[in-house]
Scaffold this motif. Structure first.
Motif, mmCIF file in Angstrom:
data_model
loop_
_atom_site.group_PDB
_atom_site.id
_atom_site.type_symbol
_atom_site.label_atom_id
_atom_site.label_comp_id
_atom_site.label_asym_id
_atom_site.label_seq_id
_atom_site.Cartn_x
_atom_site.Cartn_y
_atom_site.Cartn_z
ATOM 1 N N CYS A 187 19.902 -35.251 14.322
ATOM 2 C CA CYS A 187 18.957 -35.512 13.230
ATOM 3 C C CYS A 187 18.625 -34.231 12.467
ATOM 4 C CB CYS A 187 17.670 -36.125 13.791
ATOM 5 S SG CYS A 187 17.880 -37.806 14.441
ATOM 6 N N ILE A 188 18.281 -34.391 11.212
ATOM 7 C CA ILE A 188 17.856 -33.253 10.407
ATOM 8 C C ILE A 188 16.432 -32.867 10.794
ATOM 9 C CG2 ILE A 188 19.345 -33.908 8.479
ATOM 10 C CD1 ILE A 188 16.871 -35.027 7.081
ATOM 11 N N ASP A 189 16.030 -31.681 10.447
ATOM 12 C CA ASP A 189 14.662 -31.225 10.733
ATOM 13 C C ASP A 189 13.648 -32.147 10.078
ATOM 14 O OD1 ASP A 189 15.701 -29.103 12.120
ATOM 15 O OD2 ASP A 189 15.516 -27.676 10.445
ATOM 16 N N GLY A 190 12.647 -32.529 10.822
ATOM 17 C CA GLY A 190 11.595 -33.382 10.294
ATOM 18 C C GLY A 190 11.859 -34.866 10.420
ATOM 19 N N CYS A 191 13.032 -35.249 10.930
ATOM 20 C CA CYS A 191 13.346 -36.674 11.084
ATOM 21 C C CYS A 191 12.421 -37.307 12.121
ATOM 22 C CB CYS A 191 14.806 -36.855 11.509
ATOM 23 S SG CYS A 191 15.255 -38.571 11.858
ATOM 24 N N GLN A 192 11.918 -38.482 11.824
ATOM 25 C CA GLN A 192 11.013 -39.189 12.721
ATOM 26 C C GLN A 192 11.757 -40.065 13.732
ATOM 27 O OE1 GLN A 192 7.639 -38.630 12.660
ATOM 28 N NE2 GLN A 192 8.224 -37.058 11.161
ATOM 29 N N GLY A 193 13.083 -40.120 13.622
ATOM 30 C CA GLY A 193 13.854 -40.905 14.572
ATOM 31 C C GLY A 193 13.912 -42.379 14.196
ATOM 32 N N PRO A 194 14.381 -43.222 15.119
ATOM 33 C CA PRO A 194 14.504 -44.668 14.847
ATOM 34 C C PRO A 194 13.154 -45.283 14.503
ATOM 35 C CG PRO A 194 15.665 -44.068 16.853
ATOM 36 C CD PRO A 194 14.863 -42.867 16.458
ATOM 37 N N ARG A 195 13.207 -46.363 13.734
ATOM 38 C CA ARG A 195 11.979 -47.058 13.334
ATOM 39 C C ARG A 195 11.250 -47.640 14.535
ATOM 40 N NH1 ARG A 195 14.883 -51.063 9.313
ATOM 41 N NH2 ARG A 195 16.332 -50.899 11.075
ATOM 42 N N ASN A 196 12.014 -48.129 15.520
ATOM 43 C CA ASN A 196 11.437 -48.688 16.731
ATOM 44 C C ASN A 196 12.490 -48.646 17.831
ATOM 45 O OD1 ASN A 196 13.089 -51.243 16.541
ATOM 46 N ND2 ASN A 196 11.845 -51.486 14.678
#
Length: 269
Positions: A141-150
């Protein structure tokens, strides 16, 4: 590089039919799992796929196991029985399904009229390797990515999917349709798949491991030696058909837990 597989995994012409739209028609049973795990295109077989959505119209089709299938879970929830769905499961029409299929009109424009889809299973790439993620990163993931929605979101790590489906007529004739969707990486990027010793064991291999453990109490070392002798993969040994000792040991530990507790609740590798 194509995956090296044992000879018994290779499909014969009558087991696989390419379709004009890029999909393939597979004979149901072992042909499906062998295509997905060993003989299909690299985009499919060189990825570790995870199970996603599964749909089946139970009033129209029934599900049974392929001969020799041993690795699956069963459990009960709210008084209702459930079981793991395998790639090599066998579908048959119920009386209602047979009547519905008999009403399907002759083929027009390449597809039979009113041929209802009664089965669909989606497999998602787990994102190992340098797969592009929804946030734009390659292999991470790129910096700051919050990851999967759920927790149920299986597309964040990779957009590549494999759809396996069957219509009433497909079930009548004993076929599955397999279609791929999406891509692992952009067209201008070379795919770097998981290493061949990081692939998850095939269903048939897990069947063999479970049977050997239940009947003979076989150790992980003996399982690996037996697989090397019985299912050689030349010139490149891969863990799809000859798992690493660590993979086998973990699988046997889970099998032992099921045998000890009598509760088929632990997921397999």
């Amino acid at each position: 590089m194509a995956l090296s597989v044992p000879n018994f995994v290779r499909l014969r012409d009558y087991q696989l039919t390419p379709l004009p739209n890029g999909s393939v028609l597979l004979q149901q049973g072992r042909s499906v799992s062998r295509y997905v795990e060993g003989t299909g295109p690299n985009s499919v077989v060189r990825a570790n796929l995870v199970k996603g959505r599964h749909e089946i119209k139970k009033k129209l089709v029934t599900v049974s196991r392929e001969e020799g299938a041993a690795c699956f879970n069963t459990w009960t929830r709210a008084g209702q029985a459930f079981t793991t769905r395998r790639l090599d499961d066998i579908l048959n029409l119920t009386a209602e399904g047979d009547a519905r299929q008999a009403a399907v009109k002759p083929e027009q424009h390449g597809q039979p009229f009113y041929d209802l889809q009664v089965y669909r299973k989606t497999l998602h790439c787990s994102g190992q390797g340098n797969c592009r993620r929804q946030c734009g990163g390659l292999g991470g993931c790129i910096d700051g990515c919050q990851g999967p929605r759920n927790r149920m979101d299986k597309t964040h790590k990779c957009d590549f999917k494999v759809h396996i489906s069957a219509t009433l007529t497909d079930v009548k004739l004993g076929y599955r349709r397999l279609t791929v969707e999406g891509e692992h990486v952009p067209t201008d990027v070379d795919l770097v798949p998981p290493k061949v010793r990081e692939l998850r064991p095939a269903e048939e291999v897990k069947d063999t491991m479970r049977v050997q453990r239940e009947k003979f109490g076989t150790t992980a070392v003996k399982v690996v030696r037996a697989l090397l002798a019985d299912v050689p993969c030349n010139p490149e040994v891969n863990s799809r058909y000859v798992p690493r000792e660590k993979q086998v040991k973990r699988f046997l530990e889970r099998t032992d837990m099921l045998l000890r507790t009598g509760a088929d609740k632990a997921p397999f590798a």
